[in-house]
Design a protein around this motif. Structure first.
Motif, short mmCIF file in Angstrom:
data_model
loop_
_atom_site.label_atom_id
_atom_site.label_comp_id
_atom_site.label_asym_id
_atom_site.label_seq_id
_atom_site.Cartn_x
_atom_site.Cartn_y
_atom_site.Cartn_z
N GLY A 1 -39.79 3.35 25.34
CA GLY A 1 -39.80 2.59 24.10
C GLY A 1 -39.16 3.36 22.95
O GLY A 1 -38.43 2.79 22.13
N GLU A 2 -39.44 4.68 22.90
CA GLU A 2 -38.83 5.52 21.87
C GLU A 2 -37.32 5.54 22.01
O GLU A 2 -36.59 5.50 21.02
N ARG A 3 -36.83 5.55 23.25
CA ARG A 3 -35.38 5.56 23.47
C ARG A 3 -34.75 4.21 23.11
O ARG A 3 -33.62 4.15 22.65
N LEU A 4 -35.49 3.14 23.37
CA LEU A 4 -34.96 1.82 23.07
C LEU A 4 -34.90 1.55 21.57
O LEU A 4 -34.01 0.83 21.11
N LEU A 5 -35.80 2.14 20.80
CA LEU A 5 -35.97 1.81 19.38
C LEU A 5 -34.66 1.88 18.58
O LEU A 5 -34.30 0.90 17.92
N PRO A 6 -33.92 3.00 18.60
CA PRO A 6 -32.69 3.02 17.78
C PRO A 6 -31.64 2.01 18.24
O PRO A 6 -30.90 1.45 17.42
N TYR A 7 -31.59 1.75 19.55
CA TYR A 7 -30.63 0.76 20.06
C TYR A 7 -31.03 -0.65 19.61
O TYR A 7 -30.17 -1.47 19.26
N ALA A 8 -32.33 -0.92 19.65
CA ALA A 8 -32.80 -2.24 19.22
C ALA A 8 -32.50 -2.46 17.74
O ALA A 8 -32.06 -3.54 17.33
#
Length: 275
Positions: A61-68
């Motif tokens: 989820g932490e990795r997805l956050l900036p992409y989202a």
């Protein structure tokens, strides 16, 4: 990818609470939970750890956050741009800095004085970059002294520009002036070949006509500038016994451009100081 899923993910990550995220999104808590499960299923990973009311992002989820965040910002910008273009029929016009400064800025003033609800983008760049933008449909209209020889482009000559060789009135009389090379087209060297010391390296190369004019005195240089500027700027003096360089001016656009009607309407207004 459903952007609503990303929007829900971002709200849950912000509030760290499914109930508060549901209130902010005007959804039920079960709908929020369902969207998060959908997103996790699509990605094949868990995005949150759920321990009672303690909701945390997993490493995934932490990795997805900036992409989202980036995807949502891009999507919102795209919606805004598309909506803006649809509502206002914005038309983009590109030309070199020297053409904007010498000829096209007064033309824009005339357009806005005579047309209501006009929405334009004036783009400043070098010709090769603007031709590429035409092909990629990022630019609607190019104004240039050299018409690209490409079948997919339509070129219309809209006049001529006349350029005289100027020096500063304050410069001391010299046998040979240094030269400031201003961007008037790739094939302009034929007009520069008769200059004394024409093979020398210019003291300055630029795309700005106003910058050139302002530096003529301190550099003791000469440069080709619009012939009409001798009436506009008292500090300029035409160097005697040098011919005037006459250049054609073209309007260029894609043959199948959906802006052709708007382009032709604009071109009905002549550009001032063209001969």
């Amino acid at each position: 990818m459903d952007t609503e899923l990303l929007k829900t993910f971002l709200e849950v990550s912000r509030t760290r609470h499914f109930g508060r995220a549901a209130e902010a999104l005007y959804l039920t808590q079960s709908a929020v939970s369902f969207r998060i499960r959908q997103l996790e299923t699509q990605l094949g990973v868990n995005l949150f750890t759920r321990h009672r009311n303690n909701i945390r992002l997993t490493s995934a989820g932490e990795r997805l956050l900036p992409y989202a965040e980036s995807l949502m910002n891009t999507w919102l910008m795209a919606k805004k741009e598309v909506s803006h273009t649809q509502q206002h029929h914005e038309l983009s016009i590109g030309a070199s800095a020297s053409l904007w400064e010498a000829y096209l800025t007064p033309w824009l003033q005339t357009l806005y004085e005579n047309r209501e609800s006009l929405h334009l983008e004036a783009r400043v760049a070098q010709r090769h970059s603007l031709v590429k933008q035409l092909h990629e449909r990022q630019l609607d209209l190019l104004i240039t002294t050299e018409a690209p020889k490409m079948d997919e482009l339509t070129s219309q000559q809209i006049g001529h520009i006349s350029l005289a060789l100027f020096r500063s009135r304050q410069s001391e009389k010299l046998e040979k002036y240094d030269y400031i090379k201003l961007e008037w087209g790739a094939d302009f060297h034929q007009h520069e070949s008769y200059l004394a010391g024409g093979d020398d390296v210019p003291v300055l190369t630029t795309t700005s006509a106003h910058l050139t004019r302002q530096l003529l005195h301190v550099t003791n240089a000469c440069a080709f500038l619009p012939e009409t500027w001798h009436n506009d700027y008292a500090d300029l003096l035409v160097i005697q016994d040098t011919p005037v360089a006459v250049r054609p001016l073209y309007a260029v656009w894609l043959q199948n451009s959906d802006q052709q009607t708007h382009i032709k309407q604009l071109l009905k207004f002549p550009i001032a100081n063209l001969k």
